[in-house]
Design a protein around this motif. Structure first.
Motif, PDB file in Angstrom:
ATOM      1  N   HIS A 225    -114.128  30.543 -31.154  1.00 30.34           N
ATOM      2  CA  HIS A 225    -115.538  30.645 -31.555  1.00 30.34           C
ATOM      3  C   HIS A 225    -116.468  30.539 -30.337  1.00 30.34           C
ATOM      4  CE1 HIS A 225    -119.273  29.990 -33.759  1.00 30.34           C
ATOM      5  NE2 HIS A 225    -118.639  30.558 -34.772  1.00 30.34           N
ATOM      6  N   ARG A 226    -117.516  31.343 -30.342  1.00 29.49           N
ATOM      7  CA  ARG A 226    -118.433  31.406 -29.190  1.00 29.49           C
ATOM      8  C   ARG A 226    -119.015  30.024 -28.860  1.00 29.49           C
ATOM      9  NH1 ARG A 226    -122.993  31.057 -27.488  1.00 29.49           N
ATOM     10  NH2 ARG A 226    -124.004  30.685 -29.505  1.00 29.49           N
TER      11      ARG A 226
ATOM     12  N   ASP B 268    -114.535  36.564 -28.336  1.00 32.92           N
ATOM     13  CA  ASP B 268    -113.797  37.518 -29.185  1.00 32.92           C
ATOM     14  C   ASP B 268    -112.422  37.814 -28.581  1.00 32.92           C
ATOM     15  OD1 ASP B 268    -115.863  37.667 -30.975  1.00 32.92           O
ATOM     16  OD2 ASP B 268    -116.667  39.580 -30.186  1.00 32.92           O
TER      17      ASP B 268
ATOM     18  N   GLN C 284    -120.524  35.362 -23.236  1.00 32.85           N
ATOM     19  CA  GLN C 284    -119.690  34.349 -23.906  1.00 32.85           C
ATOM     20  C   GLN C 284    -119.123  34.937 -25.202  1.00 32.85           C
ATOM     21  OE1 GLN C 284    -122.116  30.805 -24.314  1.00 32.85           O
ATOM     22  NE2 GLN C 284    -121.331  29.948 -22.375  1.00 32.85           N
ATOM     23  N   GLU C 285    -119.947  35.765 -25.849  1.00 31.51           N
ATOM     24  CA  GLU C 285    -119.516  36.368 -27.121  1.00 31.51           C
ATOM     25  C   GLU C 285    -118.334  37.317 -26.881  1.00 31.51           C
ATOM     26  OE1 GLU C 285    -122.678  36.725 -29.620  1.00 31.51           O
ATOM     27  OE2 GLU C 285    -121.283  36.881 -31.300  1.00 31.51           O
TER      28      GLU C 285
END
Lengths: 67, 67
Positions: free
Chosen positions: B32-33, B27, B22-23
């Protein structure tokens, strides 16, 4: 073309094809007429659940409305 | 299936196909995660411009993401 402009253009085209005034269409979609007017001028950034409501009277998918 | 669930399901599938966390994906999308996590649980009702941002890293259209 920005996604809001694509939605605006698709709405104006479909509404015209059905011969509906903004008021007629707003009633069918269960959305306030001024909001329909704003969306048709690409002046709003609606959520996906609103787009789904906008699609119902035309018998198309929300996906079709932003294509 | 509700449009938010369809978006959630499409995101999880595409992100899995690309092997992104997800991160990683957040990005790449410039989002935002935690917002990605919420959307993947159908806990958010994003606007169409957010859906357009979500689509970019996958090289698909916003329309595809809510189909």
């Amino acid at each position: 073309m920005d996604i809001r402009q694509r939605l605006a253009s698709n709405l104006r085209r479909l509404r015209g094809q059905h011969g509906w005034s903004q008021e007629d269409y707003a009633d069918r979609a269960g959305i306030h007429r001024t909001y329909v007017s704003d969306i048709e001028r690409a002046a709003r950034n609606p959520t996906i659940t609103i787009v789904e409501k906008l699609a119902v009277p035309f018998g198309v998918s929300a996906s079709d409305l932003i294509a």
